[in-house]
Design a protein around this motif. Structure first.
Motif, short mmCIF file in Angstrom:
data_model
loop_
_atom_site.label_atom_id
_atom_site.label_comp_id
_atom_site.label_asym_id
_atom_site.label_seq_id
_atom_site.Cartn_x
_atom_site.Cartn_y
_atom_site.Cartn_z
N TYR A 32 34.04 18.15 -5.96
CA TYR A 32 33.82 17.92 -4.54
C TYR A 32 33.94 16.42 -4.35
O TYR A 32 33.33 15.64 -5.09
CB TYR A 32 32.43 18.38 -4.11
CG TYR A 32 32.17 19.85 -4.25
CD1 TYR A 32 30.87 20.34 -4.39
CD2 TYR A 32 33.20 20.78 -4.26
CE1 TYR A 32 30.62 21.69 -4.51
CE2 TYR A 32 32.95 22.14 -4.39
CZ TYR A 32 31.67 22.59 -4.51
OH TYR A 32 31.42 23.93 -4.65
N PHE A 34 34.20 12.90 -1.69
CA PHE A 34 33.70 12.40 -0.42
C PHE A 34 34.11 10.93 -0.25
O PHE A 34 34.24 10.20 -1.22
CB PHE A 34 32.17 12.47 -0.37
CG PHE A 34 31.59 13.81 -0.68
CD1 PHE A 34 31.46 14.25 -1.98
CD2 PHE A 34 31.15 14.63 0.34
CE1 PHE A 34 30.92 15.49 -2.28
CE2 PHE A 34 30.60 15.87 0.06
CZ PHE A 34 30.49 16.30 -1.24
N TYR A 36 32.44 7.79 2.11
CA TYR A 36 31.41 7.33 3.03
C TYR A 36 31.75 5.90 3.46
O TYR A 36 32.37 5.14 2.71
CB TYR A 36 30.04 7.31 2.36
CG TYR A 36 29.36 8.65 2.23
CD1 TYR A 36 29.68 9.53 1.20
CD2 TYR A 36 28.38 9.04 3.14
CE1 TYR A 36 29.04 10.75 1.07
CE2 TYR A 36 27.73 10.27 3.02
CZ TYR A 36 28.08 11.11 1.99
OH TYR A 36 27.44 12.32 1.87
N LEU A 46 29.20 9.75 6.50
CA LEU A 46 30.28 10.51 5.89
C LEU A 46 31.54 10.41 6.74
O LEU A 46 31.51 10.66 7.94
CB LEU A 46 29.87 11.98 5.76
CG LEU A 46 30.91 12.90 5.13
CD1 LEU A 46 31.08 12.56 3.64
CD2 LEU A 46 30.51 14.37 5.30
N LYS A 49 35.37 14.89 3.57
CA LYS A 49 35.06 15.51 2.28
C LYS A 49 36.13 16.52 1.93
O LYS A 49 36.80 17.08 2.81
CB LYS A 49 33.70 16.18 2.32
CG LYS A 49 33.58 17.31 3.33
CD LYS A 49 32.14 17.83 3.39
CE LYS A 49 32.00 18.93 4.45
NZ LYS A 49 30.58 19.37 4.60
N GLU B 102 26.64 17.38 2.03
CA GLU B 102 26.74 16.18 2.86
C GLU B 102 25.38 15.52 2.89
O GLU B 102 24.40 16.12 3.34
CB GLU B 102 27.19 16.50 4.27
CG GLU B 102 27.23 15.27 5.17
CD GLU B 102 27.79 15.54 6.55
OE1 GLU B 102 28.31 16.65 6.78
OE2 GLU B 102 27.70 14.63 7.40
#
Lengths: 110, 114
Positions: A32, A34, A36, A46, A49, B102
């Motif tokens: 996973y 991401f 930011y 965020l 993603k 998240e």
């Protein structure tokens, strides 16, 4: 153990120019991923993603990122940078065991 | 709704003193993380709480660091016998259940050890 490398500590681009921030990861399974953003004096937010599916993901503020499994990369891009994009950008990998890169500081020249 | 809050926003302490940093996560979020952000460095994972499970303490740098999460909500990070190298911004993040992964970050506590 998972890890994230952001090779560029600091990048300067002119307003209106395109941007690419690099991120390479090491992870034992399908990651996973991401991105930011940390604007001056603010908390992390965020941007986007990737979990699965289409390897090109769209995020907020006009950002996108592309997952390339063969290169273990998840680079962040924006076609035209705005002065307000000046900030610190962090790539992260994992789920419950999230790990962050060291960050790339973006400066935008007028 | 209310986001993640942290207190104090700034803390200056003398070397050798103990400090407590507080994090109030978003209501209903089951996971809570603490990170340390030192000048020019990324986010260093410290500790992670998930529901009623035992916390993942693998990131704590020494036994001077500890954290609690009471009632599955508020968390306190305690640093005993502070050292100058503990000076940093301490960030807290919470995450809802369901696998979104998240994390929602608080504004951080800037700790300065003199």
């Amino acid at each position: 153990a998972q890890s994230v490398t952001q090779p560029d500590i600091h990048i300067t681009v002119s307003e209106g120019a395109s941007l690419e921030l690099r991120c390479n990861y090491s992870y034992g399974a399908t990651p996973y991923l991401f991105w930011y953003v940390q604007s001056p004096g603010q908390g992390l937010q965020l941007l986007l993603k990737y979990f699965s599916g289409d390897t090109l993901v769209q995020g907020i503020k006009g950002f996108e990122a592309e997952f390339k499994r063969s290169q273990s990369s998840f680079n962040l891009r924006k076609p035209s940078v705005h002065w307000s994009d000046a900030a610190e950008y962090f790539c992260a990998v994992g789920g419950l065991d999230m790990r962050f890169g060291a960050g790339t500081r973006l400066t935008v020249k007028p | 709704g209310a986001g993640v809050s942290q207190s104090p926003s700034n803390k200056v302490t003398e070397k050798g003193k103990d400090v407590e940093l507080r994090c109030d996560p978003i209501s209903g979020h089951t996971a809570l993380y603490w990170y340390r952000q030192s000048l020019g460095q990324g986010l260093e994972f410290l500790i992670y709480f998930q529901g009623n499970s035992a916390p993942d303490k693998s990131g704590l740098p020494s036994d001077r660091f500890s954290a609690e999460r009471t009632g599955g909500s508020v968390s306190t990070l305690t640093i005993q016998r502070t050292q100058q190298e503990d000076s940093a911004v301490y960030l807290c993040a919470s995450e809802e259940a369901g696998g979104s992964y998240e994390q929602y970050f608080g504004p951080g506590t800037r700790l300065t050890v003199t």
